[in-house]
Design an enzyme around this catalytic site. Structure first.
Site, short mmCIF file in Angstrom:
data_model
loop_
_atom_site.label_atom_id
_atom_site.label_comp_id
_atom_site.label_asym_id
_atom_site.label_seq_id
_atom_site.Cartn_x
_atom_site.Cartn_y
_atom_site.Cartn_z
N TYR B 142 0.72 -1.21 0.43
CA TYR B 142 -0.33 0.31 0.08
C TYR B 142 0.43 1.05 -0.53
CZ TYR B 142 -4.27 -2.92 1.19
OH TYR B 142 -5.10 -3.59 1.19
N LYS B 189 1.96 -15.61 3.51
CA LYS B 189 1.97 -16.37 1.58
C LYS B 189 3.09 -16.52 1.67
CE LYS B 189 -0.47 -18.33 -1.49
NZ LYS B 189 -0.66 -19.03 -1.74
N ASP B 221 -4.18 -17.34 2.37
CA ASP B 221 -5.94 -18.31 1.47
C ASP B 221 -6.36 -19.08 2.54
OD1 ASP B 221 -3.49 -19.19 1.28
OD2 ASP B 221 -4.02 -19.91 -0.48
N ASP B 245 -5.78 -5.98 6.20
CA ASP B 245 -6.71 -4.65 5.59
C ASP B 245 -8.12 -5.58 5.58
OD1 ASP B 245 -8.71 -2.76 4.70
OD2 ASP B 245 -7.46 -2.74 3.23
MG LIG Z 1 -10.28 -2.09 5.11
MG LIG Z 2 -5.72 -20.95 -2.06
#
Ligand SMILES: [Mg+2]
Ligand SMILES: [Mg+2]
Lengths: 354, 354
Positions: B142, B189, B221, B245
């Protein structure tokens, strides 16, 4: 239609579930007068055992010269649980996707009234949800340049997207929306990310060619909320690689039937169809594996070649089998049918209803 | 303890809810013999109206020389819905976070038995969930460099993290875990991203200083799935900016009481406390706004200065008020209490229980 289908059944329950899909596809061919030719090839742990290579050349060649790939599952504990393993079954799948140029991952999420009590969501939230996610699969931050500074004190990942990568995804998603409820939601983070702004700009432009599809936009953080609060609002979701990874995995659990979910991975010249579940090694050979996810991925294969009526016949047969509780033990605990019996039942439904 | 608290009540319902928090903090000060000094300053749309600046210098100065900032809410339709607006209320908040060096966002998610039916999840999944998310707030993609190629055909965002940025977050999160159920889950990740691998490596190292905390890891995920399937497994979640977020917004809806959620944004020298809800302009001045999220953020303020017993007194009072249905109309539809009456009731509970 004539189709040459490469069958990569893979490891664990892969072979037994894929067998049922072939059975069902043959019933479709008979009924609709198509010619489907199936050819097997090895992949994953089975291929490592034999050739020390999770994706042998002969397998890749077969896939390339076939119209489509029907994929089972890969992964075996003897490699997955061994931190010293140099080749891993999953590498076969990643390489295959790359070699075939499969840039789009498509994951429908369907709900079945009978299974609604297995959902972690309240019935009124999930009942009737029917959405499909188009995830870009070969670009973005997962495939961008990675680096660590020389002193090891910082690390960097780069996320890049080109207009071309976005356009080819957008066309696929808009076309799918035209065949569905004509709504497309782009999930991005355009208030913050430059790549998201390029996605939004490009998708807006392409939307002009699909005036019959209503386009809207959702920031990924909001999408993660909406998927729980009101999944019924979604028809087709289009998104980039990482957001798609997160949102499609989130979406996979809301229906309560993750074991029934199919997927397609599509490129310019090739396409591959597989259940989203894994190789489930502990169930191998017991006849308890649910073949429905694989069978529904066979239905997606048919859709891909424009055989949507044929795909619908499979989906309706599956819906009937679930309604009648002709299901493996993951769904029908009291009086389970075997993997093969479920395949036989679906084959019968498809042939009968001629 | 002596504390100087800057009060930035902001726009919409900000002032009326913040007023209740001050009332409650004063009751705490009386009961526990603390000295809390409050000073008001303008921010957001109110500040644009007066000074054409959503974060006037005087406001920033006050925040810097105060021990903590109690923040209400900002945003007003006359700016938010005007695409031509050059200054927007939200810019005041972003600038304030940056100027105060607030690098950690902390969001607890608590469930109340009485409100469980408002959750989109089935009661058995959500009942008793109690987790808190530590999101890095000033780094990652970000805030990384952004660019578009000259021909406009591609765009790039860069995600970077340094060991130092990760360490200061990790210490905060481990310390919080020590005060809670002693479990910390790093969401990353690391199978794909270099920055995630740096997070994992750094957090593992710091874990050696917190032997009493059990550390585990979850890919983002999978975390998005687990938050729906079994939110009770989580105690403290630590994660980078973008994952935080997404996951914290997802987590905010599972309890069914998003209007009750508080947050803290913490830096080396400063700290700010605010409800996660917005300025809700259409409710302004009607006495219907729920002050509980703001009051719970005041409790986080106390925690931040080690006044955990005091914070607990507020949280217990809130739990009691919800149990007794002394709630605004968002929760108590049949016989709602006003914003002020809820504040009075909580003030009374805190003073009485001396
Ligand atoms: Mg948000
Ligand atoms: Mg996945």
């Amino acid at each position: 239609m004539k189709l040459k289908i490469a069958v990569l059944a893979g490891d664990g329950i892969g072979p037994e579930i894929t067998q049922q899909s072939i059975k069902v596809l043959k019933a479709i061919a008979d009924r609709f007068d198509h010619e489907f030719e199936f050819e097997d090839a090895i992949v994953g742990a089975a291929a490592i055992d034999l050739l020390d290579n999770p994706l042998p050349e002969a397998t890749l060649d077969l896939c390339k010269k076939s119209d489509a790939v029907l994929f089972g599952a890969i992964g075996h504990p003897k490699y997955d649980n061994n931190p010293d393993a140099k080749v891993r079954p999953e590498q076969g799948l990643l390489k295959l996707r790359k070699e075939l140029g499969l840039f789009a991952n498509i994951r429908p999420v369907t709900t079945y009234a009978k299974l609604i009590d297995q959902s972690p969501l309240r019935p009124e939230r999930i009942q009737g949800a029917d959405l499909t996610i188009f995830r870009e699969l070969t670009g973005g931050i997962y495939f961008g340049e990675k680096s660590t500074s020389e002193d090891g004190q910082s690390a960097t990942d780069i996320c890049t997207y080109s207009v071309e990568e976005i356009e080819r995804m957008a066309h696929l998603a808009f076309k799918a929306a035209q065949q569905r409820r004509k709504k497309l939601t782009l999930v991005d983070k355009a208030n913050v990310l430059e790549t998201s702004r390029l996605w939004r700009k490009t998708v807006k432009k392409i939307a002009e060619d699909y005036q019959d599809v209503a386009l809207d936009f959702l920031f990924v953080d909001n999408a993660a909320m909406q998927m729980i609060l009101n999944p019924k609002q979604f028809d087709v979701i289009l998104t980039e690689n990482m957001f798609g990874d997160i949102i499609s995995d989130e979406a996979s659990v809301i229906g309560g039937s993750i074991g029934l979910l199919a997927s397609a991975s599509v490129g310019g010249d090739n396409a591959m169809f597989e259940p989203i579940h894994g190789s489930y090694p502990q169930a191998t050979g017991k006849g308890i594996a649910n073949p429905v996810a694989s069978i529904l991925s066979a239905a997606m294969l048919l859709d891909h070649f424009g055989l949507v009526e044929e795909g619908d016949v499979i989906r309706k047969a599956v819906a009937t089998s679930i309604k009648l509780n002709v299901c493996t033990e993951d769904i029908n605990k009291d009086n389970p049918y075997s993997t093969e019996k479920v395949g036989d039942f679906l084959e019968g439904l498809i042939s009968e209803s001629e």
